[in-house]
Each structure stands twice: as C-alpha cells, then as structure tokens.
Scaffold this motif. Structure first.
Motif, short mmCIF file in Angstrom:
data_model
loop_
_atom_site.label_atom_id
_atom_site.label_comp_id
_atom_site.label_asym_id
_atom_site.label_seq_id
_atom_site.Cartn_x
_atom_site.Cartn_y
_atom_site.Cartn_z
N PRO A 1 -6.16 4.06 5.42
CA PRO A 1 -5.26 4.24 4.19
C PRO A 1 -5.69 3.07 3.35
O PRO A 1 -6.19 1.97 3.77
N ALA A 2 -5.54 3.21 1.92
CA ALA A 2 -5.61 2.14 1.08
C ALA A 2 -4.46 1.14 0.88
O ALA A 2 -3.52 1.46 1.12
N GLY A 3 -5.06 0.08 0.71
CA GLY A 3 -4.03 -0.91 0.30
C GLY A 3 -3.56 -1.06 -1.16
O GLY A 3 -3.84 -0.36 -1.73
N SER A 4 -3.02 -2.20 -1.60
CA SER A 4 -2.77 -2.12 -2.87
C SER A 4 -3.01 -3.66 -3.29
O SER A 4 -2.79 -4.50 -2.65
N GLY A 5 -2.94 -3.90 -4.75
CA GLY A 5 -3.31 -5.17 -5.35
C GLY A 5 -4.67 -5.88 -5.13
O GLY A 5 -5.61 -4.84 -4.95
N ARG B 1 -2.16 -14.42 -4.11
CA ARG B 1 -2.70 -13.22 -4.48
C ARG B 1 -1.61 -11.81 -4.70
O ARG B 1 -0.86 -12.11 -3.73
N ALA B 2 -1.89 -11.02 -5.32
CA ALA B 2 -0.97 -9.82 -5.44
C ALA B 2 -1.64 -9.04 -4.49
O ALA B 2 -2.18 -7.89 -4.94
N PHE B 3 -1.53 -9.36 -3.09
CA PHE B 3 -2.36 -8.50 -2.25
C PHE B 3 -0.97 -7.74 -1.29
O PHE B 3 -0.12 -8.43 -1.01
N THR B 4 -1.10 -6.45 -0.78
CA THR B 4 -0.25 -5.92 -0.17
C THR B 4 -1.08 -5.08 1.02
O THR B 4 -1.70 -4.27 0.56
N PRO B 5 -0.80 -5.48 2.30
CA PRO B 5 -1.44 -4.56 3.35
C PRO B 5 -0.93 -3.37 3.35
O PRO B 5 0.13 -2.92 2.87
N GLY B 6 -1.96 -2.38 3.65
CA GLY B 6 -1.57 -0.98 3.92
C GLY B 6 -0.62 -0.66 4.85
O GLY B 6 -0.57 -1.15 5.99
#
Length: 509
Positions: free
Chosen positions: A256-260, A455-460
C-alpha cells in the motif's frame, strides 16, 4: 510423493535460495508437507528458532515458504565469518569452535554424520525435503570433503538440478562446465537444469536450450524470468548489490502507498555486517528509500542512519573510525539527527567495549553516544524475545544473537527504547534483531524519525510486513508453478534421478 531433491548452482548467488523457497511454496500449496534443508551454510544473516538454535536466515525464510516452523535440523552446519580467514562454526544451532579454512577440514567427517542424521530425520517426518547446495558442486578442490553438494547427493541418493543465472552472462558455459567437471558417479545424479533471472522473450533462448540438452543429455526444466523486489532475506555479501536497490520500488507484490515526502535511510555497510535483514521491513514501507553507506558523504542527506549488527564489533568499529564515519555520527548526534544501533551497532554507540572473545583486543573505547558498556562473554546469548515497548506501549517481538553483555549507566537524558535498549536524544540502540518487523512499533519509530528530520512523511497505515513477506513467497511459488516443469520435479521427488543419464567427459563434445 516422497523423497528429496538437491538444488545446486553454477556459482554462489545463482538463485538457489529463492528457487528452493519457491519449490517449497509450490509444494506446500499443493498439499505436500515439505521442509527445506541446507547442510552447510556460510552466512552472516542468521536467526533463532523457537528452541533457541541459530540457523541461516535463508533457511528460516524457506521454512516460512513451506509453512513450517524453522528448526536446527534444517541448517545443521552454519559458518559465520569473523574475518577473511576465520569463521565461527555453529553446529545444530550452537557455536562450537572458531576455525580457519584448513582447520575446518578435520571437522568434516563428524559433521557429515550430523548432516546425514538431520536429513534422514527430516525425510522421516516430511513428504519431501528440498535441499539447497552451497556455492557450486564443481568446486573440485573441495570435493573430497564435500558435505553440502555432490557429497550430500551421493550419500543420500538425491537427484540434483543445477541453476544458472543468465543475468550474469555465460550461463550455457556454466551449466555445461559444471557437469563436465564432475566424475561419472556425481554426473549420474545431475538430472536437469534451470535458467534463472531471464529478461526478455524466452523464445530467444530456444536454440541454446535445445543444444545444451543435446550436449548433456539433461533437460532444461524451466526458465525463470527476472522479477524485482523478490530477493528477500539475503544470505551473504553477494546479495547486497540487489539489497541496495532502495525500498519498495519495483516490488510486484502490491504494498500500500504511504503519504508525504520520501524518507531516506542510510545503513552503514560494515565489513562484517550481519543481519542486514533487520531493515527489510523498513524497505517494504512505501516512501522509504534504504541505501548502503561506506563513506561520510553517503550519510549527508540521510534522515536516519542505521549502525547494524556485525560479527566483528571491535574491528568494524576501527574501520568506522578509519573511514571518517565515527566523526560524522558524533556530529549527527550533536545536531539531533536520528541514529539507530542494532546489536553490534548498539555496542559501538556505547562508551566502552571489553572483548577477550571475538577480537581479543581487551578494552576499547566506544563512540560514546549512549551510556552503555559491553563485556563479551564466551557463551553466546540466543533466544526469541517478546515484550511491550517501554517507549510506546506496543507489543513487540524479536530475537537476540550475541556474545556482548550490556550495562546501561545512569544518564540524565537517557530514556528506555523498545524493551532492552536506550535512547539519548535522537540516538537509540537495541540488542533485538527483527524489532522493526513489528508494524506498530516501526510506524511509530519512523514517524518520530520523520519529525526529527523535518520530513512530511507518514508510514503506510496498513503496511503489514508479515503480509508483504507472504505475498513475496507466493510470488516465488507462482514463478515455480508457471515457469518450471513441475511434473518433472514431481517425478524426481518420487523416483530419483533417471537411470540412463549419459556421462559428459571434460572437453566434450
């Protein structure tokens, strides 16, 4: 169905491990109770069975493909290199000696008996046993003491298929040469070939397939196409080039895709790096790129630097300093940039290491980034672990493989990390391998890394590493079912090697 099959290769990294796993997966889906087996494995990636035995990580992966619990009998002999000349000898899951190449030879007779006992035991309990060879069966300088390839096949009367990696080139010469170098009794068990990692239209291979079959009297049982993203649980340093291909890019299993934004992880490639598989779950997270690092510049843009496990903690720490990486890690820690140490890497991050066991170096200064001291003990600590994460309340599990015993000192800024580790600022360490396979813990940790890195990173949110691994194992089973002559494999398992296979003399035709 009954019996066994040996999957040999024209060379190391020909694809024996993944083909063995694929055959195990295919058979298990057909309702066959199947087990993997590798008599002798040289690898730095290992794991721990339920009863506390250490075996090669690849055999645990193959057991997962077969749907059975891994056990010491599936990998009775494991060699863990500690230098270019010596290895720790692990027998039935327990370390017994440090040996060099010549010093290992006297052990072979006794080990051959252990190997055959384990194989006989597995064959008595399973419908089929799929054995993986080691290196190449044509290593004629080692044939007289071989316990993993044709020595095993002869002793156990196993049919053998030989796998060649066409992606490297020269596959037909490698297949023919492997066969031609063997003596008649060994050749009589070589029952066919498989060509691995083919890119392109397989019809282009038809003339070569027909000719190799005519020249050798052996059938090609299939051509396995190249598939990216499937080479999980790497066995040794030869696999690391593929390991360094980043994260889930090209993974055909539908993560599945993550975001950010993208999160960048640099794993320091220590000379005796072990259990790099600890990062497999991180690589499976969409939006995470994992790279191997050997120079200070490689760490410059990393959001997280991982100092992984090692079979040679003190000598790899010296290498870290010679390469200028120790200073970079100190600067990162001072700047609040995340660092994670795992097992040997955790020990390096501490203040002092006392080692009279692995290196004999005595007392050595650590990197001083965590309030931890390590004393090596001759007894290896092995075990699976289960707990609740002290810093997040998540249920976690993992396993330990180490000689180092760690003591955490009082520190005004120290906090618990995971179940056994410690964190000071953005620097954290743990002795547990497999910790990042715990989905909730991994997501929480990567979220904290992203926050520290800005970072604007969010795990899936739905990434389940167990499901990712299962899909990859299913994909291996599909490759076998779709591209190999499975009826021929069944016939070999039921009836052994054909009786009329011709001898191919060296230099023929």
């Amino acid at each position: 169905m009954g019996g066994g099959l040996l999957v040999a290769g024209t060379a190391s990294d020909a694809g024996k491990s993944v083909l063995t796993a694929g055959i195990c997966r295919w058979l298990a889906r057909e309702g066959v109770r199947v087990a993997p087996f590798k008599a002798q494995n040289m690898a730095l990636n290992s794991t721990v069975t339920a009863d506390g035995a250490e075996i090669g990580r690849a055999q645990a992966m193959q057991a997962a493909a077969a749907g059975v619990e891994p056990e010491a009998a599936m990998n009775p002999v494991l060699l863990k290199p500690g230098s270019d000349r010596s290895s720790q000898l692990v027998v039935l899951g327990r370390p017994v000696a440090e040996v060099d190449a010549l010093g290992y030879r006297p052990h072979k007779k006794a080990l051959a008996a252990v190997v055959l006992d384990c194989l006989d035991d597995l064959r008595s309990r399973f419908d089929a046993v799929i054995c993986e060879g080691a290196g190449s069966p044509a290593e004629i300088n080692l044939r007289d003491t071989d316990i993993a390839n044709m020595g095993l096949a002869r002793a156990a009367n196993l049919p053998v298929i030989v796998v060649g990696d066409i992606d490297k080139g020269g596959v037909f010469a490698a297949l023919f040469g492997t066969l031609a170098l063997l003596d008649p009794a060994d050749q009589a068990l070589i029952s066919g070939f498989v060509i691995n990692r083919f890119r392109g239209d397989p019809r282009l291979l038809d003339p070569g397939l027909r000719q190799i079959e005519r020249l050798t009297g052996r059938r090609v049982h299939g051509v396995v196409p190249f598939r990216p993203g499937l080479w999980l649980d790497v066995e040794d340093s030869l696999d690391l080039a593929r390991y360094a291909d980043g994260g889930a890019d090209g993974d055909p299993t539908g993560a599945p895709a993550g975001s950010g934004e993208t999160l960048r992880v640099a794993v320091i490639r220590l000379p005796r790096l072990s259990n790099v598989t600890d990062l497999d779950a991180v690589r499976a997270e969409p939006g995470v790129v994992v790279r191997l690092a050997t120079r200070p510049d490689d760490l410059a843009d990393a959001d997280l630097v991982v100092l992984p496990g090692t079979r040679a903690t003190v000598s790899d720490l010296a290498w870290l300093r010679r390469r200028g990486l120790a200073g970079v890690l100190a600067a990162r820690a001072a700047a609040g940039r995340p660092i994670l140490g795992i097992c040997g890497g955790y020990q390096m991050l501490g203040t002092r290491i006392t080692d009279e066991v692995e290196s004999g170096a005595g007392e050595v200064e650590g990197l001083g980034l965590l309030p931890v001291t390590t004393a090596f003990d001759p007894a290896k600590l092995l075990g699976r672990r289960h707990a609740t994460s002290a810093d997040g309340g998540h249920p976690i599990s993992g396993y330990e493989i180490r000689h180092g015993r760690l003591t955490v000192a009082e520190h005004p800024h120290a906090a618990p990390f995971a179940a056994d580790g410690v964190r000071v600022g953005a620097v954290a360490g743990t002795s547990w391998h497999g910790l990042l396979e715990n989905d909730a813990f991994r997501r929480a940790y990567l979220t904290s890394v992203a926050s520290a890195a800005g970072r604007a990173f969010t795990p899936g949110p739905d990434t389940c590493f167990a499901d990712v691994r299962a899909r990859r194992l299913d994909a291996l089973g599909d490759l076998v079912a779709d591209h190999l002559d499975t009826s021929a494999l069944r016939h070999l398992l039921d009836h052994g090697a054909p009786a009329d296979l011709p001898f191919v003399p060296p230099g023929a035709p």
